[in-house]
Structures are given as structure tokens and as C-alpha cells.
Scaffold this active site. Structure first.
Site, PDB file in Angstrom:
ATOM      1  N   CYS A 162      55.938  23.206 -32.190  1.00 28.20           N
ATOM      2  CA  CYS A 162      56.608  24.487 -32.371  1.00 28.20           C
ATOM      3  C   CYS A 162      55.614  25.460 -32.984  1.00 28.20           C
ATOM      4  O   CYS A 162      54.838  25.100 -33.884  1.00 28.20           O
ATOM      5  CB  CYS A 162      57.823  24.311 -33.278  1.00 28.20           C
ATOM      6  N   ARG A 178      51.139  33.393 -24.151  1.00 35.20           N
ATOM      7  CA  ARG A 178      51.432  33.242 -25.576  1.00 35.20           C
ATOM      8  C   ARG A 178      50.180  32.766 -26.297  1.00 35.20           C
ATOM      9  O   ARG A 178      49.506  31.846 -25.835  1.00 35.20           O
ATOM     10  CB  ARG A 178      52.562  32.224 -25.772  1.00 35.20           C
ATOM     11  N   GLU A 181      52.607  34.508 -31.280  1.00 35.68           N
ATOM     12  CA  GLU A 181      53.548  33.609 -31.941  1.00 35.68           C
ATOM     13  C   GLU A 181      53.285  33.517 -33.440  1.00 35.68           C
ATOM     14  O   GLU A 181      52.148  33.602 -33.913  1.00 35.68           O
ATOM     15  CB  GLU A 181      53.458  32.222 -31.300  1.00 35.68           C
ATOM     16  N   HIS A 212      56.367  31.859 -19.931  1.00 40.09           N
ATOM     17  CA  HIS A 212      55.258  32.055 -20.868  1.00 40.09           C
ATOM     18  C   HIS A 212      54.528  30.729 -21.049  1.00 40.09           C
ATOM     19  O   HIS A 212      55.127  29.660 -21.061  1.00 40.09           O
ATOM     20  CB  HIS A 212      55.699  32.674 -22.205  1.00 40.09           C
ATOM     21  N   ASP A 254      55.540  25.876 -22.004  1.00 36.90           N
ATOM     22  CA  ASP A 254      54.680  25.093 -22.897  1.00 36.90           C
ATOM     23  C   ASP A 254      53.210  25.362 -22.565  1.00 36.90           C
ATOM     24  O   ASP A 254      52.804  26.502 -22.454  1.00 36.90           O
ATOM     25  CB  ASP A 254      55.015  23.607 -22.815  1.00 36.90           C
ATOM     26  N   TYR A 260      66.816  33.580 -21.926  1.00 37.83           N
ATOM     27  CA  TYR A 260      65.624  32.808 -22.281  1.00 37.83           C
ATOM     28  C   TYR A 260      65.980  31.332 -22.317  1.00 37.83           C
ATOM     29  O   TYR A 260      67.073  30.951 -22.764  1.00 37.83           O
ATOM     30  CB  TYR A 260      65.091  33.248 -23.646  1.00 37.83           C
ATOM     31  N   ASP A 265      60.180  18.667 -29.982  1.00 36.01           N
ATOM     32  CA  ASP A 265      59.450  19.619 -29.152  1.00 36.01           C
ATOM     33  C   ASP A 265      57.955  19.340 -29.262  1.00 36.01           C
ATOM     34  O   ASP A 265      57.215  20.053 -29.931  1.00 36.01           O
ATOM     35  CB  ASP A 265      59.781  21.045 -29.603  1.00 36.01           C
TER      36      ASP A 265
END
Length: 306
Positions: free
Chosen positions: A129, A162, A192, A119, A94, A51, A65
């Protein structure tokens, strides 16, 4: 030495290899690998797929991020992780770097760089995040359009949708979004920031037979579960996105403190990878042997005649 000699190249595209792994009856563990060396070490430990986390990529560049890094920068990371390991790599895409056409460009760029899977999340920029607060979500039909665009553009890439909706819309809202994304062509769903076993089980129960990915990040909203525990809750894949970077960063922090304190690294020798271990990991001898076999030196005999 993956990808240097033609015979080392896998016969099938990375996306097809990832799909076969994801379709096996047991859960697929996907450790985060933030660079080529981490990829080599994960492969040596026995993992079959890897990953590549957006959070790890940005942090390794000294950035937060927040959707800052570019598509080309991500492709640089993809190329080194895929080339170094030869394993199929799931990449954090993203929000897709824009709208539907941008997503299509991302998919083709990722495939060309060597990615096996991606994803894409249903946040709006600036994204966060998934385990942080106050995330802004895209409209579900807009996200479904991105998934449909990704599926249209791909050759073999495995596409995972996601959803970050559980925090603001509850499990019911996240499941409704997931169903829409599956109708758009997603191969799997990544819910998530679920925060307990009951949420993981409820999400899986609402989508029987759908391949699901779980995120076992540290210091977030999810308590620690093992891969086998996720499997028992109905999940097909699990990632540990930033673990390798966290451990590496902590070790580097100790090194720099020791250098400043002691004027040298003598107190850190036992914590270091030795030269022999490094050369074994990168197959230094194999590269030397390959180089010698290709450009063997031929010593001229005698003098040429005029």
C-alpha cells in the site's frame, strides 16, 4: 439494466467517456466500488465514474495488498463493476503484472473486461500500500518503459502513472519521475502518499496543466481533504479507494457479533437493506419484465392432428 439490451450500451468506448470527464473544468470524484452492488449504489448516489482499488479487491478476498491476486481475478472484478454500473471505471493496475510485455497484456485484458482507465505504479514486487513504509521503487526508466508499453497497447484506455517516490526521494524526485512518465505518454500523474497540503500544492505547482489524481484514503499519511479542497490545490481527480469496503466490513463485523451473541439477527434489522430496497437496487422487476417479454408463454390451442 446496463449491457443486457443493446440500446443500453454506451455509444462510446469507456476510455473516451473517462477522458471527457477528466477533461472537464471541475474535479472528477471517483468513489471506490469493491463489487457490483457497491457500483450500483455509487451510481444511484449520482457519481459519473468509479474506482476499483487493488487493496479493496484483495481484502474482499481475504488477502493482503501485496500484489498477490492475478490479472484474471482483477478482470472478474472489472467486469462486474463495469457491467453493473455502465459507468467508466478507473482500475488499480498495481505494477503492471510484470515488465513491458506483461503491461501490454494487462492493458488489452483490462479494456476487454470493460475498464476505462488504469494507473500503474513505480514500485517493485512485493508491492505495498502506498501509505506504508519501506516501499521499494523501480528505476525510473524501467517504469517509463512500462508506461510507453501501456500507451502502445491501448485502444482507448486512459493511462495514469503513479509514483510512490515522494516518501524516499522527496517532492523533487517524485516530480522528476512524473516528467519522465509524461514523456513516455502518460495521460495523468498520481502522486501517492503526500502528507500535507503544502506537498500537494508543491507537486501541482511543479507540473502546471498536467492532470493530477489525489488519493483520499483513510488511516494513511494524507489528512482529510474534500474534493473541492483538492481541486483548489490543482488536482483533476480524487479517489476514495477503500471507503466502501471499510464501511461494509464494519457492518458485517457487527452482524456476526450479534448472531453469535443473540442467536439471531433481530437486533440488526434496522441496519439492514430491506428486500424491497435490494430488489430496487438490482432492478429485479426490470429483469423479470425483460425475461417475460422475450420468452412469453404461448398456450397450445386444441390437439395436434395425426
Amino acid at each position: 439494466m446496463p449491457y443486457l439490451v443493446a440500446s443500453d450500451l454506451p455509444p462510446d468506448p469507456a476510455g473516451m467517456r473517462f477522458r471527457r470527464l477528466a477533461e472537464r473544468p471541475h474535479i472528477l470524484p471517483l468513489p471506490g466500488t469493491h463489487n457490483g452492488m457497491a457500483a450500483l449504489q455509487a451510481k444511484a448516489a449520482g457519481f459519473e465514474a468509479l474506482y476499483l482499488s487493488g487493496a479493496a479487491m484483495t481484502a474482499s478476498m481475504g488477502l493482503p495488498d501485496l500484489g498477490i491476486i492475478t490479472l484474471d481475478e482483477v478482470c472478474f472484478f472489472i467486469r462486474q463493476v463495469a457491467r453493473a454500473s455502465g459507468l467508466p471505471v478507473l482500475v488499480d493496475g498495481d505494477t503492471g503484472y510484470g515488465e513491458a510485455l506483461n503491461v501490454m497484456h494487462m492493458v488489452r485484458s483490462f479494456e476487454e473486461a470493460g475498464a476505462a482507465a488504469v494507473h500503474i505504479e513505480d514500485q517493485l514486487l512485493p508491492k505495498k500500500c502506498g501509505h506504508l513504509n519501506d516501499k521499494k521503487l523501480a528505476d525510473a526508466p524501467d517504469m517509463a518503459a512500462k508506461i510507453a508499453a501501456a500507451v502502445t497497447a491501448r485502444r482507448h484506455l486512459y493511462v495514469i502513472a503513479r509514483t510512490d517516490a515522494a516518501a524516499s526521494e522527496g517532492i523533487e524526485g517524485a516530480v522528476a519521475r512524473a516528467r519522465l512518465y509524461l514523456e513516455a505518454g502518460a495521460d495523468a500523474i498520481f502522486p501517492e502518499a503526500l502528507n500535507d497540503a503544502a506537498m500537494f500544492r508543491a507537486f501541482a505547482a511543479a507540473l502546471p496543466g498536467v492532470p493530477l489524481l489525489a488519493n483520499m484514503t483513510e488511516f494513511g499519511r494524507t489528512p482529510f481533504f474534500t474534493a473541492s479542497e483538492f481541486e483548489a490545490m490543482g488536482y483533476r481527480m480524487v479517489i476514495w479507494p477503500v471507503s466502501s469496503l471499510r464501511v461494509a466490513n464494519k457492518a458485517q463485523e457487527k452482524l456476526y457479533a450479534a448472531l453469535r451473541r443473540d442467536g439471531g439477527a433481530q437486533s440488526m434489522i434496522e441496519a439492514m437493506q430491506t428486500r424491497a430496497e435490494l430488489y430496487a437496487a438490482i432492478d429485479y422487476a426490470g429483469y423479470e419484465a425483460l425475461d417475460a417479454s422475450i420468452i412469453e408463454t404461448i398456450i397450445p390451442e386444441g390437439m395436434p392432428q395425426r
